[in-house]
Design a protein around this motif. Structure first.
Motif, PDB file in Angstrom:
ATOM      1  N   ASP A  16       0.859  -1.174   0.000  1.00 50.37           N
ATOM      2  CA  ASP A  16       0.000   0.000   0.000  1.00 50.37           C
ATOM      3  C   ASP A  16       0.899   1.228   0.000  1.00 50.37           C
ATOM      4  O   ASP A  16       1.751   1.368   0.877  1.00 50.37           O
ATOM      5  CB  ASP A  16      -0.906   0.025   1.231  1.00 50.37           C
ATOM      6  N   THR A  71      -3.128   5.172  -2.303  1.00 45.98           N
ATOM      7  CA  THR A  71      -4.143   6.000  -1.679  1.00 45.98           C
ATOM      8  C   THR A  71      -3.559   7.397  -1.507  1.00 45.98           C
ATOM      9  O   THR A  71      -2.480   7.556  -0.933  1.00 45.98           O
ATOM     10  CB  THR A  71      -4.553   5.454  -0.295  1.00 45.98           C
ATOM     11  N   SER A  95      -1.689  14.516  -0.623  1.00 42.94           N
ATOM     12  CA  SER A  95      -2.049  15.335  -1.788  1.00 42.94           C
ATOM     13  C   SER A  95      -1.294  16.657  -1.816  1.00 42.94           C
ATOM     14  O   SER A  95      -1.132  17.253  -2.869  1.00 42.94           O
ATOM     15  CB  SER A  95      -3.556  15.604  -1.805  1.00 42.94           C
ATOM     16  N   ARG A  97      -1.530  -0.846  -4.155  1.00 43.07           N
ATOM     17  CA  ARG A  97      -2.651   0.081  -4.027  1.00 43.07           C
ATOM     18  C   ARG A  97      -2.107   1.444  -3.649  1.00 43.07           C
ATOM     19  O   ARG A  97      -1.319   1.552  -2.718  1.00 43.07           O
ATOM     20  CB  ARG A  97      -3.616  -0.368  -2.924  1.00 43.07           C
ATOM     21  N   ILE A 157       0.974   5.201   0.389  1.00 41.85           N
ATOM     22  CA  ILE A 157       0.176   6.302   0.931  1.00 41.85           C
ATOM     23  C   ILE A 157       0.895   7.596   0.574  1.00 41.85           C
ATOM     24  O   ILE A 157       2.068   7.766   0.890  1.00 41.85           O
ATOM     25  CB  ILE A 157       0.024   6.169   2.451  1.00 41.85           C
ATOM     26  N   ARG A 168      -6.840  -1.904   7.384  1.00 47.54           N
ATOM     27  CA  ARG A 168      -7.446  -2.557   6.225  1.00 47.54           C
ATOM     28  C   ARG A 168      -6.452  -3.461   5.505  1.00 47.54           C
ATOM     29  O   ARG A 168      -6.786  -4.566   5.088  1.00 47.54           O
ATOM     30  CB  ARG A 168      -7.999  -1.520   5.246  1.00 47.54           C
ATOM     31  N   LEU A 216      -4.052  10.868   0.262  1.00 50.80           N
ATOM     32  CA  LEU A 216      -4.777  11.447   1.390  1.00 50.80           C
ATOM     33  C   LEU A 216      -4.858  12.966   1.261  1.00 50.80           C
ATOM     34  O   LEU A 216      -3.826  13.654   1.197  1.00 50.80           O
ATOM     35  CB  LEU A 216      -4.088  11.086   2.708  1.00 50.80           C
ATOM     36  N   LEU A 267      -5.913   2.798   7.070  1.00 58.58           N
ATOM     37  CA  LEU A 267      -5.367   2.114   5.889  1.00 58.58           C
ATOM     38  C   LEU A 267      -4.515   0.914   6.290  1.00 58.58           C
ATOM     39  O   LEU A 267      -4.577  -0.146   5.660  1.00 58.58           O
ATOM     40  CB  LEU A 267      -4.534   3.087   5.055  1.00 58.58           C
TER      41      LEU A 267
END
Length: 116
Positions: free
Chosen positions: A57, A85, A62, A83, A59, A108, A87, A105
């Motif tokens: 994952d 993501t 933004s 994945r 992360i 999950r 934020l 996150l």
């Protein structure tokens, strides 16, 4: 200053900055930031495929002023099954700026890993 890298500086940010500066034996975060920027040019990208068997994952904040979103997107494309993501409201250190979102996150990802 370290606080310039994050949208909402806090005590954890200051503690991180102190530890990071001590680790690099310097008195200011500018030198650490320069070292981190130089690290982006190392050969780590050549080894991303080795992570293919893991649950990865990525992360990304933004509002990260140091690492462009395109870098995170390229990493996610190169790692099979990764994945990404992004934020909102997070800068370069999402775990300090949006700890609840990062923790969710991670929880999950752990559920996905243990269920597999």
């Amino acid at each position: 200053a370290c606080e310039a890298l994050v949208k909402r500086p806090n005590a954890a940010t200051r503690a991180f900055c102190k530890r990071r500066c001590a680790a690099h034996r310097c008195g200011d975060y500018a030198a650490v930031a320069a070292a981190a920027t130089a690290a982006l040019a190392d050969d780590a990208a050549c080894h991303l495929e080795e992570l293919g068997g893991l649950s990865v994952d990525i992360i990304h904040g933004s509002a990260d002023p140091l690492v462009p979103l395109a870098v995170a997107e390229a990493a996610a494309e190169r790692i099979p099954g990764a994945r990404l993501t992004v934020l909102d409201q997070a800068g370069h250190m999402p775990w300090l700026e949006t700890p609840d979102a990062v923790a969710a996150l991670i929880r999950r990802a752990r559920v996905r890993t243990t269920a597999a």
